[in-house]
Design a protein around this motif. Structure first.
Motif, short mmCIF file in Angstrom:
data_model
loop_
_atom_site.label_atom_id
_atom_site.label_comp_id
_atom_site.label_asym_id
_atom_site.label_seq_id
_atom_site.Cartn_x
_atom_site.Cartn_y
_atom_site.Cartn_z
N UNK A 152 -53.63 -12.78 2.99
CA UNK A 152 -52.39 -12.06 3.33
C UNK A 152 -51.52 -12.95 4.24
N UNK A 153 -50.24 -13.15 3.87
CA UNK A 153 -49.42 -14.03 4.71
C UNK A 153 -49.05 -13.44 6.07
N UNK A 154 -49.05 -12.08 6.15
CA UNK A 154 -48.60 -11.45 7.39
C UNK A 154 -47.08 -11.56 7.50
N UNK A 155 -46.54 -11.14 8.66
CA UNK A 155 -45.09 -11.21 8.84
C UNK A 155 -44.60 -12.66 8.88
N UNK A 156 -43.33 -12.85 8.58
CA UNK A 156 -42.74 -14.19 8.47
C UNK A 156 -43.07 -15.08 9.67
N UNK A 161 -45.99 -19.85 12.01
CA UNK A 161 -46.92 -20.48 12.96
C UNK A 161 -48.18 -20.99 12.27
N UNK A 162 -48.67 -20.21 11.30
CA UNK A 162 -49.86 -20.66 10.56
C UNK A 162 -49.56 -21.94 9.79
N UNK A 163 -48.38 -22.00 9.20
CA UNK A 163 -47.98 -23.19 8.44
C UNK A 163 -47.92 -24.42 9.35
N UNK A 168 -53.26 -22.59 6.32
CA UNK A 168 -52.95 -21.96 5.03
C UNK A 168 -53.73 -22.72 3.94
N UNK A 169 -53.73 -22.15 2.75
CA UNK A 169 -54.49 -22.76 1.66
C UNK A 169 -54.06 -24.21 1.43
N UNK A 170 -55.01 -25.11 1.31
CA UNK A 170 -54.82 -26.56 1.11
C UNK A 170 -54.33 -27.25 2.38
N UNK A 273 -36.21 -20.18 15.75
CA UNK A 273 -37.37 -20.63 14.94
C UNK A 273 -37.13 -22.02 14.39
N UNK A 274 -35.90 -22.27 13.99
CA UNK A 274 -35.57 -23.57 13.42
C UNK A 274 -35.72 -24.67 14.48
#
Ligand code: A3P
Length: 296
Positions: A152-156, A161-163, A168-170, A273-274
């Motif tokens: 599940x990606x969760x909120x944007x 932050x995970x990215x 994340x996958x890979x 965020x940017x």
């Protein structure tokens, strides 16, 4: 929260520090032992960088622009996805490869350091496609919303932050693009950019053609450019992933062929965020000279 009629999402599991879908991790020994033929071609990307687009261009180039020939099967069967394995309904890469004889085209999302050694030992040709981090992230976020094989990606903001942390996958986008970039000359990797393909698709199709050692007529090249436009691919059932059941890829949440644009990140990142992303990017990409463009 689980969407109605959807399946249980698969957790990620680390392989040498890289989070991969648990089934890939559990099958890792056979994946890393895979030995390609020297005539096999590898298309490597970080997820959502333009893999399917490049796959379709390559298949059309190898079939002299014959649209019907390239509708012989869904893209996942024409070009096996090396590390994917059941239960997802995308056919297991290793099983498909066993049934095909070389020369084959193979897709992978594995970072450079996890690519089976046989590809380098046999000096296979490798096409790598990279996409700027912000658009790649946006595309991955929407994909993870609709793709029930991924967590599940969760909120944007949480996904953002995970990215940045590579959770994340890979794994880490940053390590992925750097890993292939650093090896591109030594390994004769054709390193392409999604933004260049958008800017001048014909130029990039010709670049791929030359790398494959092909020389096709102007008409055929032009046809391939047309057939691989976003508009045409969006409606092509052999590439738009509508062949995957909607309890796995729920295209009513977000279509696989979503926008196909450059700069959609501006519709997602707040200015704060940017700025945060850019500061972190500067740290993670310090000393690298990869010419990414977030606008053209
Ligand atoms: P968006 O989500 O930004 O629309 P992959 O094939 O690696 O999973 O990448 C999917 C991304 O490439 C999606 O991006 C998709 O729309 C885009 N894409 C697919 N075919 C394309 C094409 N012919 N031209 C431009 N973008 C394309």
């Amino acid at each position: 929260r689980r969407a109605q009629g959807s399946m249980e999402r698969f957790p990620l599991k680390n392989v040498n520090g890289v989070p991969l879908m648990c089934y890939i991790a559990d099958n890792w020994d056979s994946i890393s032992a895979f030995c390609p033929d020297p005539s096999d071609l590898l298309i490597a990307t970080y997820p959502k960088a333009g893999t399917t687009w490049t796959q379709e261009i390559v298949d059309l180039l190898l079939n002299n622009g014959d649209a019907e020939a390239c509708k012989r099967a869904p893209i996942v069967e024409r070009i096996p996805f090396l590390e994917i394995c059941s239960p997802p309904p995308i056919p297991s890469g290793l099983d498909l490869l066993k049934k095909m004889s070389p020369p084959r085209v193979i897709k992978t999302h594995l970072p450079f350091q996890l690519v089976p050694e046989g590809f380098w030992k046999n000096k296979c040709k490798v096409i790598y496609v990279a996409r700027n981090a912000k658009d790649n992230l946006v595309s991955y976020y929407h994909f993870d919303r609709m793709n029930f094989t991924q967590p599940e990606p969760g909120p944007w903001e949480e996904y953002l932050n995970k990215f940045m942390k590579g959770e994340v996958g890979w794994g880490s986008w940053y390590d992925h693009v750097k890993g292939y970039w650093r090896e591109r000359e030594k390994r004769n990797i054709l390193y392409l950019f999604y933004e260049d393909m958008k800017e001048n698709p014909r130029r990039e199709v010709e670049r791929i053609m030359r790398y494959l050692g092909l020389s096709l007529s102007d008409d055929v090249i032009e046809r391939i450019v047309q057939l691989t436009s976003f508009k045409i691919m969006k409606d092509n059932p052999m590439v738009n992933y509508t062949f995957i059941p909607d309890f796995v890829f729920d295209q009513s949440i977000s279509p696989f062929m979503r926008k196909g644009q450059l700069g959609d990140w501006t519709n997602h990142f707040t200015p704060a965020q940017s700025q945060l992303f850019d500061e972190d990017y500067a740290r993670q990409m310090k000393g690298e000279d990869i010419p990414f463009r977030t606008n053209i």
